[in-house]
Design an enzyme around this catalytic site. Sequence first.
Site, mmCIF file in Angstrom:
data_model
loop_
_atom_site.group_PDB
_atom_site.id
_atom_site.type_symbol
_atom_site.label_atom_id
_atom_site.label_comp_id
_atom_site.label_asym_id
_atom_site.label_seq_id
_atom_site.Cartn_x
_atom_site.Cartn_y
_atom_site.Cartn_z
ATOM 1 N N TYR A 41 0.834 -1.212 0.000
ATOM 2 C CA TYR A 41 0.000 0.000 0.000
ATOM 3 C C TYR A 41 0.861 1.250 0.000
ATOM 4 C CZ TYR A 41 -4.166 -2.757 0.796
ATOM 5 O OH TYR A 41 -5.200 -3.634 0.645
ATOM 6 N N GLU A 42 0.388 2.293 -0.658
ATOM 7 C CA GLU A 42 1.217 3.480 -0.860
ATOM 8 C C GLU A 42 1.605 4.184 0.443
ATOM 9 O OE1 GLU A 42 -0.718 6.859 -2.829
ATOM 10 O OE2 GLU A 42 -2.621 5.838 -2.576
#
Lengths: 254, 323
Positions: A41-42
């Site tokens: 996930y970013e």
Amino acid sequence: MICQCARLMEDGKIVFIGYGMPQIAAILAQRLHAPRMVQMYEFGAVGPLPATPFVRFTMGGPRNCYKSLAWTNMNTIFAQAQLGMVDLGVLGATQIDQFGNVNSTMLGSDYTRPEKRFPGSGGANEVLTQCWRTVIVIMHERRRFVKKVDFVTSPGYLDGTPGARERAGLPRETGPWRVVTSKALYGFDEQSKRMSLLGVLRGVTEAEVLKEMEFAPLVGEKVEQLEPPTAEELRVLRHEIDPTRAIIGKAARA
Amino acid sequence: MDVLQAGVGEFTVEDPDELRAFMRTEKRREMVDKVMPEAEAVRRYIKDGDYVSFDFSSFTRGPASLVREIIRQRRQNLWFAAKFTLMESTLLAASGCLRGIDVGFLGLGSLIGKAVEEGRIKVTEWTNGTLTLRHLAGAMGVPFLPSRNLLATDTLTYSGAKVVQDPFTRRPIALVPAVNPDVGLVHVHQCDIYGNARCFGPGVSPLETAMASKRTIISTEEIITTDDIRKEPSKTTIPYYLVDAVVYAPFGCLPGGAQGVYEMDTEHFLEYMAASGDEQKMVAYLDRYIHSVSCHEEFLEKRVGVTKLMDLKRQATIKEGYH
């Protein structure tokens, strides 16, 4: 659409997951055929096994980041993507063109006075730039499959000329790989980089699919029939992941 | 290095030596008690026209109570870094606080989109990653950092990035300018009265934001002793000298959650989403949750209530990793 997307996520790969529907698809894939897939996930979570039932809006919170392998931050994650560590990215989009360029910024011909303004890149530009392969998930509507996007938020195969991405300085051998809709699946022709129809959902005709596109994609000799969700996929979706239908209801309506 | 392409978006870059001079004289080396009420922190450190950045997100560990105070004090002409933002840009824009936004993600709801369509809010395009990289450049005291993102897109055209031929490999590469916000807002799990702070869980860029910003305001769930900080220094995310103000704000992330402490308030977000596309509803929302209460404590008491607070705490059953 969720199931078609999940089926493209392979076991043992590092997969960059965007907000919303891709999260559901990732949990589904991980529960069924890809138990060793590593979600990324970013904001920095690596390898979580999200808690279910899935709660709406959850992303950086404890339920989505449950049992992660590592918690880092955005600069680290995008550096790892730039380094070549991310096998697959999954993105939503507002508009896409025949060369897989993606728009999530605005509609209209004048940037300074957009007809409609959308949220913009988020992390989409990084995903489509850096992941080895990218899946784009989009509603099957004529206004979304356009000859040329109004604004290139994230780079596809640009003008489709050979080596266009590399010439621009983008990483070699990257780019859009599959486009998933509620009715069809597309890939990109290796030579011309044009979008090509790979499959249509059982019960839907090729003509119905093509009617809902502004450009004509390449159509191979053999267009695959895409199986609708299996009983097992539906069981996991409806009973384990999203019993309140907060997300899958929306995808089904699309 | 030849510039092959230059984005046309609005941005400013600090002179690195001016920045160093600021850090030398304005950031206190001595440990002094920096705890103050939110109203005072905002009054003291946020001016009209400032560039404001925050960490981490609207849903998780965001400095929501500080943003509400900025709106309450009606700051104007702010430029906001929306690097992972869903609601703050809309709230600030609808309150007339904003001149412009650096867009990683503009925000949810049609009101903010409409403000851009009508030219009431200026935007410069970036991406979540490159906007965060700009904070890293700012945190390092260098004027730019290279990135392979943005290339060959309209996002770059309307950003402030430049494409150059990299002198080492001869390939095109994007350079993104550093950003040094006037003010950074970071909500943390714990800190001492001097500002030594701990954030648990993943996060966008708490340290880069605090380092890059000229003034950093921290709001915290809990104030702990410096002895506690010294017992487990590997838990320290932000050292005190980067911090200018400490605001004690339990439940300060609401309607978002603080990992391991309380969950986000989903009902509130649904109410916000309904307001985010409707001007009348947004006016009512802003009045109810911001202008009609004088401070965070009154917000908690009158707009959330003990029952809801207890329920959100009870929902935070996943604790591992968040301490």
